[in-house]
Design a protein around this motif. Sequence first.
Motif, mmCIF file in Angstrom:
data_model
loop_
_atom_site.group_PDB
_atom_site.id
_atom_site.type_symbol
_atom_site.label_atom_id
_atom_site.label_comp_id
_atom_site.label_asym_id
_atom_site.label_seq_id
_atom_site.Cartn_x
_atom_site.Cartn_y
_atom_site.Cartn_z
ATOM 1 N N ASN A 138 -16.836 -22.986 21.583
ATOM 2 C CA ASN A 138 -17.009 -21.586 21.958
ATOM 3 C C ASN A 138 -15.716 -20.852 21.633
ATOM 4 O O ASN A 138 -14.691 -21.048 22.293
ATOM 5 C CB ASN A 138 -17.329 -21.474 23.457
ATOM 6 C CG ASN A 138 -17.720 -20.065 23.877
ATOM 7 O OD1 ASN A 138 -17.729 -19.140 23.069
ATOM 8 N ND2 ASN A 138 -18.041 -19.894 25.151
ATOM 9 N N ASP A 139 -15.736 -20.036 20.596
ATOM 10 C CA ASP A 139 -14.565 -19.263 20.179
ATOM 11 C C ASP A 139 -14.511 -17.990 21.026
ATOM 12 O O ASP A 139 -14.883 -16.899 20.575
ATOM 13 C CB ASP A 139 -14.660 -18.949 18.687
ATOM 14 C CG ASP A 139 -13.583 -17.985 18.208
ATOM 15 O OD1 ASP A 139 -12.540 -17.870 18.893
ATOM 16 O OD2 ASP A 139 -13.775 -17.354 17.153
ATOM 17 N N ILE A 140 -14.063 -18.129 22.278
ATOM 18 C CA ILE A 140 -14.006 -16.972 23.177
ATOM 19 C C ILE A 140 -12.950 -15.995 22.668
ATOM 20 O O ILE A 140 -11.835 -16.392 22.331
ATOM 21 C CB ILE A 140 -13.698 -17.422 24.614
ATOM 22 C CG1 ILE A 140 -14.766 -18.415 25.097
ATOM 23 C CG2 ILE A 140 -13.645 -16.214 25.549
ATOM 24 C CD1 ILE A 140 -14.493 -19.002 26.466
ATOM 25 N N SER A 141 -13.328 -14.728 22.602
ATOM 26 C CA SER A 141 -12.501 -13.731 21.913
ATOM 27 C C SER A 141 -12.175 -12.552 22.812
ATOM 28 O O SER A 141 -13.063 -11.981 23.454
ATOM 29 C CB SER A 141 -13.227 -13.227 20.655
ATOM 30 O OG SER A 141 -13.487 -14.293 19.768
ATOM 31 N N ASN A 142 -10.906 -12.194 22.841
ATOM 32 C CA ASN A 142 -10.393 -11.024 23.551
ATOM 33 C C ASN A 142 -10.395 -9.862 22.565
ATOM 34 O O ASN A 142 -9.481 -9.709 21.758
ATOM 35 C CB ASN A 142 -8.991 -11.355 24.078
ATOM 36 C CG ASN A 142 -8.132 -10.133 24.365
ATOM 37 O OD1 ASN A 142 -8.631 -9.014 24.497
ATOM 38 N ND2 ASN A 142 -6.829 -10.356 24.456
ATOM 39 N N ARG A 143 -11.449 -9.060 22.609
ATOM 40 C CA ARG A 143 -11.612 -8.002 21.605
ATOM 41 C C ARG A 143 -10.585 -6.876 21.784
ATOM 42 O O ARG A 143 -10.212 -6.237 20.794
ATOM 43 C CB ARG A 143 -13.027 -7.408 21.682
ATOM 44 C CG ARG A 143 -14.143 -8.397 21.459
ATOM 45 C CD ARG A 143 -14.107 -9.016 20.091
ATOM 46 N NE ARG A 143 -15.318 -9.801 19.857
ATOM 47 C CZ ARG A 143 -15.427 -10.775 18.974
ATOM 48 N NH1 ARG A 143 -14.383 -11.098 18.221
ATOM 49 N NH2 ARG A 143 -16.553 -11.431 18.828
ATOM 50 N N ARG A 148 -6.274 -4.576 18.073
ATOM 51 C CA ARG A 148 -4.965 -3.912 17.984
ATOM 52 C C ARG A 148 -3.982 -4.626 17.066
ATOM 53 O O ARG A 148 -2.954 -4.055 16.703
ATOM 54 C CB ARG A 148 -4.344 -3.801 19.379
ATOM 55 C CG ARG A 148 -5.081 -2.877 20.329
ATOM 56 C CD ARG A 148 -4.398 -2.853 21.691
ATOM 57 N NE ARG A 148 -3.009 -2.390 21.586
ATOM 58 C CZ ARG A 148 -2.151 -2.434 22.602
ATOM 59 N NH1 ARG A 148 -2.523 -2.936 23.769
ATOM 60 N NH2 ARG A 148 -0.917 -1.990 22.431
ATOM 61 N N GLU A 149 -4.250 -5.873 16.696
ATOM 62 C CA GLU A 149 -3.262 -6.633 15.937
ATOM 63 C C GLU A 149 -3.923 -7.287 14.725
ATOM 64 O O GLU A 149 -5.151 -7.399 14.639
ATOM 65 C CB GLU A 149 -2.596 -7.689 16.813
ATOM 66 C CG GLU A 149 -3.546 -8.699 17.403
ATOM 67 C CD GLU A 149 -2.856 -9.610 18.417
ATOM 68 O OE1 GLU A 149 -3.495 -10.595 18.820
ATOM 69 O OE2 GLU A 149 -1.702 -9.361 18.805
ATOM 70 N N THR A 150 -3.103 -7.725 13.789
ATOM 71 C CA THR A 150 -3.628 -8.348 12.577
ATOM 72 C C THR A 150 -3.541 -9.863 12.591
ATOM 73 O O THR A 150 -4.230 -10.525 11.813
ATOM 74 C CB THR A 150 -2.867 -7.826 11.341
ATOM 75 O OG1 THR A 150 -1.467 -8.088 11.504
ATOM 76 C CG2 THR A 150 -3.085 -6.343 11.153
ATOM 77 N N ASN A 151 -2.702 -10.450 13.463
ATOM 78 C CA ASN A 151 -2.571 -11.910 13.469
ATOM 79 C C ASN A 151 -3.441 -12.579 14.534
ATOM 80 O O ASN A 151 -3.556 -13.795 14.557
ATOM 81 C CB ASN A 151 -1.108 -12.334 13.642
ATOM 82 C CG ASN A 151 -0.474 -11.761 14.896
ATOM 83 O OD1 ASN A 151 -1.162 -11.430 15.861
ATOM 84 N ND2 ASN A 151 0.848 -11.635 14.889
#
Length: 254
Positions: A138-143, A148-151
């Motif tokens: 599960n690739d949980i993601s903080n959207r 806001r960032e590129t990395n």
Amino acid sequence: MRQIRFRDPDGDVRYGELIDDETIRADPIRTGRVTDAVETFEMESIEVLPPCDPSKIVCVGRNYADHAEEMSNEIPDRPLLFLKSPNAVASHGSTVELLTGIETLDHEAELGVVIAERCQHVSADDADGVIAGYTCLNDISNRDDQRRETNWVRGKSFDDSAPIGPVIAAPENVPDDASVRCRVNGELRQDGSRDQFIFSVPELIEEITAYMTLEAGDVISTGTPEGVGPLADGDTVEIEVEGVGTLENQVRIP
């Protein structure tokens, strides 16, 4: 063959085979408390651990055209790669404690490829030889921070953002069109399949190993189908990959 990694009632980290949904046949212990015995444990008596101990998780973005579309992104002309670090790993059955103060924390159901041996510069034709098996991730993601960032360090590599498990399934047990699904509180949110990948597993291994050495136990997370959505405190999230099983976690957001 479904390999499981677990902590037995004596506190030893063990490997074994999940022979049904409730019973483990454990390999002998060769170090520490040594035993040559093949032992059997019931699932209720042990602690399930992540099925491997990766030095890194190499994730693939936008590997499903429908997911790229739902995120209003272009389909990439080569695999879009980013990393999750070991602190992100969480086990099957655990409560994942996610970030507080974030507006959107999304689930992403993915097929994970577990690497069998140290490797680099692997051609697509030879890729099957470096695959130990497949798992759920599960690739949980903080959207909030991802936008806001590129990395994507804050957006993708925070603690407990990569639940993995519950087992590593032998490659021959996971079909080429294996389904990849996510349910939240029993509701089906994502329903894709491996044959929808833009870049196949061999193509991903060739591309990744052209740039970096993969170690035994490293994981490639192959991308998510459409239907990603937010998680809330108290949710139960299930990631199911055909031939592997179901990874289940409870969600806690302080």
